[in-house]
Design an enzyme around this catalytic site. Structure first.
Site, mmCIF file in Angstrom:
data_model
loop_
_atom_site.group_PDB
_atom_site.id
_atom_site.type_symbol
_atom_site.label_atom_id
_atom_site.label_comp_id
_atom_site.label_asym_id
_atom_site.label_seq_id
_atom_site.Cartn_x
_atom_site.Cartn_y
_atom_site.Cartn_z
ATOM 1 N N GLU A 69 -6.927 9.719 -19.377
ATOM 2 C CA GLU A 69 -6.549 11.168 -20.249
ATOM 3 C C GLU A 69 -5.451 10.397 -21.445
ATOM 4 O O GLU A 69 -5.638 10.838 -22.850
ATOM 5 C CB GLU A 69 -6.663 12.419 -20.315
ATOM 6 C CG GLU A 69 -7.787 13.040 -19.340
ATOM 7 C CD GLU A 69 -7.664 12.654 -18.074
ATOM 8 O OE1 GLU A 69 -8.699 13.140 -17.866
ATOM 9 O OE2 GLU A 69 -7.349 11.903 -17.987
ATOM 10 N N PHE A 131 -9.400 26.724 -8.891
ATOM 11 C CA PHE A 131 -9.924 24.571 -9.170
ATOM 12 C C PHE A 131 -9.705 24.464 -10.261
ATOM 13 O O PHE A 131 -10.053 24.703 -11.333
ATOM 14 C CB PHE A 131 -10.994 24.759 -8.867
ATOM 15 C CG PHE A 131 -11.806 23.439 -8.826
ATOM 16 C CD1 PHE A 131 -10.812 22.465 -8.048
ATOM 17 C CD2 PHE A 131 -12.553 22.934 -9.468
ATOM 18 C CE1 PHE A 131 -11.331 21.266 -7.346
ATOM 19 C CE2 PHE A 131 -12.900 21.449 -9.698
ATOM 20 C CZ PHE A 131 -12.136 20.307 -8.783
ATOM 21 N N GLN A 132 -8.268 23.217 -10.940
ATOM 22 C CA GLN A 132 -8.389 22.937 -11.519
ATOM 23 C C GLN A 132 -7.225 23.540 -12.540
ATOM 24 O O GLN A 132 -7.752 23.560 -14.113
ATOM 25 C CB GLN A 132 -8.914 22.144 -11.687
ATOM 26 C CG GLN A 132 -9.517 20.132 -10.733
ATOM 27 C CD GLN A 132 -10.534 19.953 -12.164
ATOM 28 O OE1 GLN A 132 -11.447 20.241 -12.840
ATOM 29 N NE2 GLN A 132 -10.620 18.463 -11.722
ATOM 30 N N LYS A 181 -12.475 28.544 -20.235
ATOM 31 C CA LYS A 181 -13.449 27.975 -20.493
ATOM 32 C C LYS A 181 -15.039 28.992 -20.898
ATOM 33 O O LYS A 181 -15.765 28.798 -22.251
ATOM 34 C CB LYS A 181 -14.384 27.491 -18.838
ATOM 35 C CG LYS A 181 -15.735 26.805 -19.049
ATOM 36 C CD LYS A 181 -16.190 26.812 -17.596
ATOM 37 C CE LYS A 181 -17.837 26.186 -17.595
ATOM 38 N NZ LYS A 181 -17.899 25.581 -15.902
ATOM 39 N N MET A 496 13.060 -6.218 -20.122
ATOM 40 C CA MET A 496 14.703 -5.434 -20.427
ATOM 41 C C MET A 496 14.499 -4.804 -18.658
ATOM 42 O O MET A 496 16.483 -5.112 -19.144
ATOM 43 C CB MET A 496 13.553 -4.848 -20.972
ATOM 44 C CG MET A 496 15.179 -3.917 -21.406
ATOM 45 S SD MET A 496 15.829 -5.127 -23.009
ATOM 46 C CE MET A 496 14.738 -4.904 -24.035
#
Length: 619
Positions: A69, A131-132, A181, A496
């Protein structure tokens, strides 16, 4: 942050039909001109992906499946930077949404317009640790211009229209739309809202500058003897390139740009002093230290630009032009603040100049420019020569020479600074993470650029450490045959970090050596179905770059360079811009490959060439 109590305006389209919230979202995106969406599906966002499946079958919109993602958010960001349009990315709830956070923060700090759509657990489950489930609204609150949780499907069209308007107007930035959802599944009387048909009480960005302030600015400009234009990313966002050049040429004002402002002014122009700041040119940093008037155009006085703030342009009066009133005076109090879109403000100034023909002292102007030219000659950017070993500066300069009109993305580190120093860019052709400094940004951003501009050449300049942060997106390049050319400047270090450990931490190289466990990048590319090339010898460099650029598909070029090269000039922490480390000595200049400009075509070329390789003119 805009107030969340936003009331809808009656839409111009009154025809309604029973549609799901997911359909309303996808149809609204299409109405706002969205052609590409970067994302990764998951359970909570499946109702939206189901509608996207139907929309893709009908044509006009395409989903690009990334492998992480974070890659989706960076691709949407790169898409927006290259085109000026709003980038769009999708992710599901929980880890999908949190994986977007770095990309959202990257866009936020660089003022990039994005609409980020996340799935969420059902409305009834919110707050139950389902969940999630994560509170992505709360997590991203400091990182977005505005956030929405869609509570009713019938609000979807309005919210999308508002999100695009907010993301793209005023100071651009990311906007989050979190969709439970069940909202995606529920049907409603769907009434489309067309682009721009929104009402946002309290949100009225100032576009035109105050005439009194403009007159005051022109008075300072008329009285100045050593003025300097300091141009930032706001000039890119507003499309103020022509206006910056007109103002500079009218008053013979030298121009320096920030890292985010690269491309806002032609670096081949005789008034350009290139980038200023921590790794800017010596002549730009000397100029800002000695100027008596600093005109900040869409810049925010970032610490990487200013060095020790109370010594930054300490002899100068300040004119600060910015569309965001919160930036004006935040770090440095200006003598003349002007709030407004920089393109419109500069147009107002130019109009006032043409009406009044405001004069300046040409003798003192000439002396100021001559002084800067002496600094340029005494402290040029140079390319070290290490025999058969390739210097990173030489590799990057050669890429820029062979692909002068490409769109360039970078990761973050030494290679980023060398790319800023040794390649010239047109407007929107420099795409790099500035404010957040996000390693792993370059290749996903290049995917977004290439998807938006399939006929353009897109080159990502990366480092061996940065590249490994999002290397999985090689699979995305292969799947969609995106012709991105990725050049890894491979020195076996977090370059760096190593440089800072050498300079400021007693050469204690803690966890910065990447040589143990370094993958074979050519084999890695092959595993993903991407062409890989490796080059270790200086004699092979030009041909390897030419092979990379000529290939009709994605390429990963692994360039092995000097391992201990440092990026100079450099302003040490707590020092002023005039106190730079690593300024070249004459003995170093004699051993360097110095770059010059071709007098005919303007291409930047090493003096080791007798003739310009671009147009054949004798150098």
């Amino acid at each position: 942050m805009v107030s969340s109590s936003i009331s809808p305006k009656t839409p111009s389209v009154t025809t309604s039909s029973r549609r799901t919230g997911g359909f309303a979202l996808i149809d609204s995106l299409k109405r706002h001109g969205v052609k590409h969406i970067f994302g990764y599906p998951g359970g909570a966002i499946l109702p939206i992906y189901d509608e996207l499946y139907r929309a893709e079958a009908e044509g006009g919109i395409q989903h690009i499946l990334v492998r992480h993602e974070q890659g989706a958010s960076h691709a949407a960001d790169g898409y927006a930077r290259a085109t000026g349009k709003v980038g769009v990315c999708f992710a599901t709830s929980g880890p999908g949404a949190t994986n977007l956070v770095t990309g959202i923060a990257t866009a936020h700090l660089d003022s990039i317009p994005m609409v980020v759509v996340t799935g969420q657990v059902t409305r009834a489950a919110i707050g139950t640790d389902a969940f999630q489930e994560t509170d992505i609204f709360g997590i991203t609150l400091p990182l977005v211009k505005h956030s929405y949780v869609v509570r009713r499907p019938e609000d979807m069209a309005r919210i999308v229209a508002e999100a695009f308007h907010l993301a793209s107007t005023g100071r651009p930035g990311p906007v989050l739309i979190d969709v439970p959802k069940d909202v995606g599944l529920l049907e409603c009387d769907y009434i489309p809202v067309e682009p721009g048909n929104v009402q946002l009480p309290g949100y009225r960005p100032t576009i035109k500058g105050n005439p009194r302030q403009i007159n005051a600015a022109l008075h300072l400009l008329r009285e100045s003897r050593q003025p300097l234009l300091y141009v930032g990313g706001g000039a890119i966002a507003s499309g103020a390139h022509a206006q910056v050049q007109q103002l500079a040429e009218h008053f013979k004002i030298p121009v320096t740009t920030t890292l985010m402002g690269l491309g806002a002014f032609d670096e081949k122009h005789p008034l350009s002093v290139s980038m200023l700041g921590m790794h800017g040119t010596a002549y730009a940093n000397f100029a800002v230290s000695e100027c008596d008037l600093l005109i900040a155009v869409g810049a925010r006085f970032d610490d990487r630009v200013t060095g020790k703030l109370d010594e930054f342009a300490s002899r100068a009066k300040i004119i600060h032009i910015d569309i965001d009133p919160a930036e004006v005076g935040k770090n440095r109090a200006p003598d003349v603040p002007i709030v407004g879109d920089v393109r419109y403000v500069l147009e107002q100034m130019l109009q006032r100049i043409s009406e009044a023909q405001i004069p300046r002292n040409t003798t003192e102007t000439r002396e100021w420019l001559e002084r800067i030219e002496r600094w340029r000659e005494e402290y040029p950017l140079t390319i070290p020569c290490h025999g058969d070993t390739i210097s990173p500066q030489e590799a990057i300069a050669e890429i820029g020479r062979q692909a002068p009109n490409a769109y360039y993305t970078t990761d973050v580190g030494q290679h980023q600074m060398w790319a800023a120093q040794f390649i010239q860019y047109g407007p929107r052709r420099w795409i790099s993470s500035g404010g957040l400094g996000t390693m792993g940004y370059g290749m996903p951003a290049a995917m977004g650029v290439q998807m938006a501009l399939p006929d353009e050449q897109v080159v990502c300049i990366s480092g061996d450490a940065s590249f490994q942060m999002n290397l999985q997106e090689l699979a995305t390049l292969a799947q969609y045959n995106l012709k991105v050319k990725t050049a890894i400047i491979n020195n076996g270090w977090q370059g760096m970090v190593r440089q800072w450990q050498q300079a400021f931490f007693g050469e204690r190289y803690s966890s910065s050596n990447m040589q143990t466990g370094m993958p074979d990048f050519v084999l890695l590319a092959k595993a993903f179905g991407v062409k890989g090339i490796v080059v270790r010898d200086r004699a092979e460099l030009k041909d390897a770059i030419a092979e990379m650029l000529a290939h009709d598909g994605p390429v990963l070029l692994d360039i092995h360079v000097t391992k201990d090269e440092n990026c100079y000039p450099m302003i040490a922490p707590g020092k002023s811009n005039a106190q730079m480390l690593g300024l070249p000595q004459r003995s170093q200049l004699d051993q360097a490959i110095e770059l010059i400009y071709c007098s005919n075509c303007g291409a930047k070329n090493p003096t080791t060439n007798s003739f310009c390789p671009e147009c054949g003119t004798k150098l």
